[in-house]
Design an enzyme around this catalytic site. Sequence first.
Site, PDB file in Angstrom:
ATOM      1  N   CYS A 250       0.907  -1.171   0.000  1.00 41.14           N
ATOM      2  CA  CYS A 250       0.000   0.000   0.000  1.00 41.14           C
ATOM      3  C   CYS A 250       0.931   1.202   0.000  1.00 41.14           C
ATOM      4  O   CYS A 250       1.132   1.850   1.024  1.00 41.14           O
ATOM      5  CB  CYS A 250      -0.872  -0.004   1.246  1.00 41.14           C
ATOM      6  SG  CYS A 250      -1.895  -1.482   1.424  1.00 41.14           S
ATOM      7  N   GLY A 254       4.456   6.995  -1.215  1.00 35.97           N
ATOM      8  CA  GLY A 254       5.805   6.457  -1.370  1.00 35.97           C
ATOM      9  C   GLY A 254       6.813   6.850  -0.302  1.00 35.97           C
ATOM     10  O   GLY A 254       8.000   6.547  -0.436  1.00 35.97           O
ATOM     11  N   ASP A 274      -0.061  -0.072  -5.298  1.00 35.09           N
ATOM     12  CA  ASP A 274      -1.188   0.640  -4.684  1.00 35.09           C
ATOM     13  C   ASP A 274      -2.414   0.385  -5.532  1.00 35.09           C
ATOM     14  O   ASP A 274      -2.318   0.168  -6.741  1.00 35.09           O
ATOM     15  CB  ASP A 274      -0.921   2.156  -4.592  1.00 35.09           C
ATOM     16  CG  ASP A 274      -1.754   2.810  -3.487  1.00 35.09           C
ATOM     17  OD1 ASP A 274      -1.216   3.018  -2.384  1.00 35.09           O
ATOM     18  OD2 ASP A 274      -2.951   3.087  -3.714  1.00 35.09           O
ATOM     19  N   ASP A 300      -4.710  -4.611  -6.161  1.00 28.79           N
ATOM     20  CA  ASP A 300      -5.468  -4.646  -4.915  1.00 28.79           C
ATOM     21  C   ASP A 300      -4.842  -5.702  -3.997  1.00 28.79           C
ATOM     22  O   ASP A 300      -4.763  -6.877  -4.359  1.00 28.79           O
ATOM     23  CB  ASP A 300      -6.923  -5.019  -5.257  1.00 28.79           C
ATOM     24  CG  ASP A 300      -7.821  -5.029  -4.031  1.00 28.79           C
ATOM     25  OD1 ASP A 300      -7.294  -5.098  -2.898  1.00 28.79           O
ATOM     26  OD2 ASP A 300      -9.044  -4.976  -4.212  1.00 28.79           O
ATOM     27  N   ASP A 319       1.164  -1.064   4.813  1.00 32.87           N
ATOM     28  CA  ASP A 319       0.795   0.191   5.485  1.00 32.87           C
ATOM     29  C   ASP A 319      -0.690   0.390   5.179  1.00 32.87           C
ATOM     30  O   ASP A 319      -1.057   1.101   4.246  1.00 32.87           O
ATOM     31  CB  ASP A 319       1.660   1.326   4.920  1.00 32.87           C
ATOM     32  CG  ASP A 319       1.537   2.602   5.726  1.00 32.87           C
ATOM     33  OD1 ASP A 319       0.947   2.562   6.818  1.00 32.87           O
ATOM     34  OD2 ASP A 319       2.020   3.642   5.248  1.00 32.87           O
ATOM     35  N   CYS A 372      -1.899   3.982  10.716  1.00 29.91           N
ATOM     36  CA  CYS A 372      -1.782   5.263  11.429  1.00 29.91           C
ATOM     37  C   CYS A 372      -3.046   5.427  12.279  1.00 29.91           C
ATOM     38  O   CYS A 372      -3.687   6.464  12.263  1.00 29.91           O
ATOM     39  CB  CYS A 372      -1.524   6.428  10.486  1.00 29.91           C
ATOM     40  SG  CYS A 372      -2.628   6.523   9.096  1.00 29.91           S
TER      41      CYS A 372
HETATM   42  C1  LIG Z   1      -1.597   4.893   4.632  1.00 31.41           C
HETATM   43  S1  LIG Z   1      -1.583   5.045   2.914  1.00 31.41           S
HETATM   44  C2  LIG Z   1       0.027   4.508   2.495  1.00 31.41           C
HETATM   45  C3  LIG Z   1       1.129   5.520   2.752  1.00 31.41           C
HETATM   46  C4  LIG Z   1       2.463   5.070   2.183  1.00 31.41           C
HETATM   47  N1  LIG Z   1       2.847   3.770   2.658  1.00 31.41           N
HETATM   48  C5  LIG Z   1       3.565   6.057   2.504  1.00 31.41           C
HETATM   49  O1  LIG Z   1       4.331   5.828   3.441  1.00 31.41           O
HETATM   50  O2  LIG Z   1       3.680   7.054   1.796  1.00 31.41           O
HETATM   51  C6  LIG Z   1      -2.572   3.703   2.418  1.00 31.41           C
HETATM   52  C7  LIG Z   1      -2.554   3.437   0.935  1.00 31.41           C
HETATM   53  O3  LIG Z   1      -3.230   2.205   0.728  1.00 31.41           O
HETATM   54  C8  LIG Z   1      -3.857   2.246  -0.534  1.00 31.41           C
HETATM   55  N2  LIG Z   1      -4.855   1.164  -0.538  1.00 31.41           N
HETATM   56  C9  LIG Z   1      -6.093   1.137  -0.007  1.00 31.41           C
HETATM   57  N3  LIG Z   1      -6.673  -0.063  -0.192  1.00 31.41           N
HETATM   58  C10 LIG Z   1      -5.769  -0.827  -0.866  1.00 31.41           C
HETATM   59  C11 LIG Z   1      -5.785  -2.148  -1.363  1.00 31.41           C
HETATM   60  N4  LIG Z   1      -6.838  -2.945  -1.195  1.00 31.41           N
HETATM   61  N5  LIG Z   1      -4.692  -2.584  -2.018  1.00 31.41           N
HETATM   62  C12 LIG Z   1      -3.607  -1.795  -2.214  1.00 31.41           C
HETATM   63  N6  LIG Z   1      -3.549  -0.524  -1.756  1.00 31.41           N
HETATM   64  C13 LIG Z   1      -4.611  -0.043  -1.097  1.00 31.41           C
HETATM   65  C14 LIG Z   1      -4.412   3.652  -0.604  1.00 31.41           C
HETATM   66  O4  LIG Z   1      -4.637   4.026  -1.953  1.00 31.41           O
HETATM   67  C15 LIG Z   1      -3.296   4.460   0.068  1.00 31.41           C
HETATM   68  O5  LIG Z   1      -2.429   4.973  -0.888  1.00 31.41           O
END
Ligand SMILES: C[S@@+](CC[C@H](N)C(=O)[O-])C[C@H]1O[C@@H](n2cnc3c(N)ncnc32)[C@H](O)[C@@H]1O
Length: 431
Positions: A250, A254, A274, A300, A319, A372
């Site tokens: 996720c 970045g 992502d 996903d 994450d 978070c």
């Molecule tokens: C907390 S943010 C990640 C922040 C990132 N790790 C960083 O440090 O910059 C969560 C991310 O999970 C993605 N997300 C949500 N559901 C998801 C899924 N089922 N599979 C992959 N990514 C997903 C969202 O689009 C979002 O960008």
Amino acid sequence: MAFDVRAAAARVIGGVLAGNSLNQALPPMLARVGERDRGLLQQLCYGTLRHGPRLQATLGQLLDKPLRDKDRDIQGLLLCGLYQLDGMRTPDHAAVAATVGATRALKKQWAKSMTNAVLRRYLREREQVTRALDDAARACHPTWLYNTLLQQWPDFAASIIEANNQQPPMTLRVNRARLSRNEYLTTLAQEGIEARAGEVGPQAVMLSQPRDVLELPGFTAGLVSVQDEAAQMAALLLQCAPGERVLDACAAPGGKACHILELQPALGELVAMDVDEQRLQKVAENLQRLALSATLQAGDATAPPPELQSESFDRILVDAPCSASGVIRRHPDVKLLRQESDIPQLARQQLEILQGLWPLLKAGGTLLYATCSVLDEENSQVVQHFLASCKNAELCANNENWGQEMACGRQLLPTPGGHDGLFYALLRKTH
Ligand SMILES: C[S@@+](CC[C@H](N)C(=O)[O-])C[C@H]1O[C@@H](n2cnc3c(N)ncnc32)[C@H](O)[C@@H]1O
């Protein structure tokens, strides 16, 4: 002609009241106001949302009947007007006049006298109105979250709430591959920029005052990135070794992916995935600024794409999407948007993500689960459910000296003037 700044704030807050995030609602309005007003627009929106639950409870007492859904902009304007009377240095008469004047830009002249009457009534009755607020509203938190924090964190709730109501500090991550934290602190001092070393993360630098990243020495050249100190613990906990294949499942925008690459320049491959393809573009921009490379993959995590073969990763970072209850000071719209009923739904999704990714991990490999959030239902309890559903997963021993030890992981709580609230649990695949 530039749009009236208070009318712009009213539209942004009205947008959040309609269910949009601040990240969706604010940028179009920033583009419509004059350049000089952009700082004020941000201050009005962030300040109003940060105090949102208190302002909403206050407004509820001042209105004879609730406003219609199609007048959420006027509700936003009234909340913003109340915020100016309490939270900004604008003289009362100027704040009232400017707020009333904004009804014109909103093309809702009918609301002019009502806005004037509500704000003037507040000035007359401020004491009684404030006295009638309940504890949650006084603490500027929705009732469900206020009660949950008190129940789950009896010894820490007051400081979590204080941190949630503050403006967050601006924290940098020094790129260890390029220079040491001490060297960067010296550079900042030479430039007259006040800063101190973080307390938990060895590369963290906290600025005394937030500033435009382009004013930071070496930002464009990739010497530093903006990243909260608690978020900097992810890459450290993963401890990637040379040659390993790592999946950041996720990854957008970045921050943690780039930190992983900075800490381990000899990594075999980092796949940054992502579900949101547009947000993956942000990962690409961050990688480019830092001159790092990764394989970008849209997908996903609950049902990973076939390109990601089973048992092909040494480490996985999850994450996970969450309530953001640990980063409320950075996303104050969470106070109005998040509902108690979202939490079990998020916990289900988090468990599905863990179950979806687990087959991709090699035997002996480790997966770091991060959120978070400060809510146990999304943290330890998700890990517990996962461990119960999986025969070849174990929780790694937890020898860190920071944060709170939980049943299944470690929690950093949001700290006034310090780091955000993040949860971490490291899992190993036994066979
Ligand atoms: C907390 S943010 C990640 C922040 C990132 N790790 C960083 O440090 O910059 C969560 C991310 O999970 C993605 N997300 C949500 N559901 C998801 C899924 N089922 N599979 C992959 N990514 C997903 C969202 O689009 C979002 O960008």
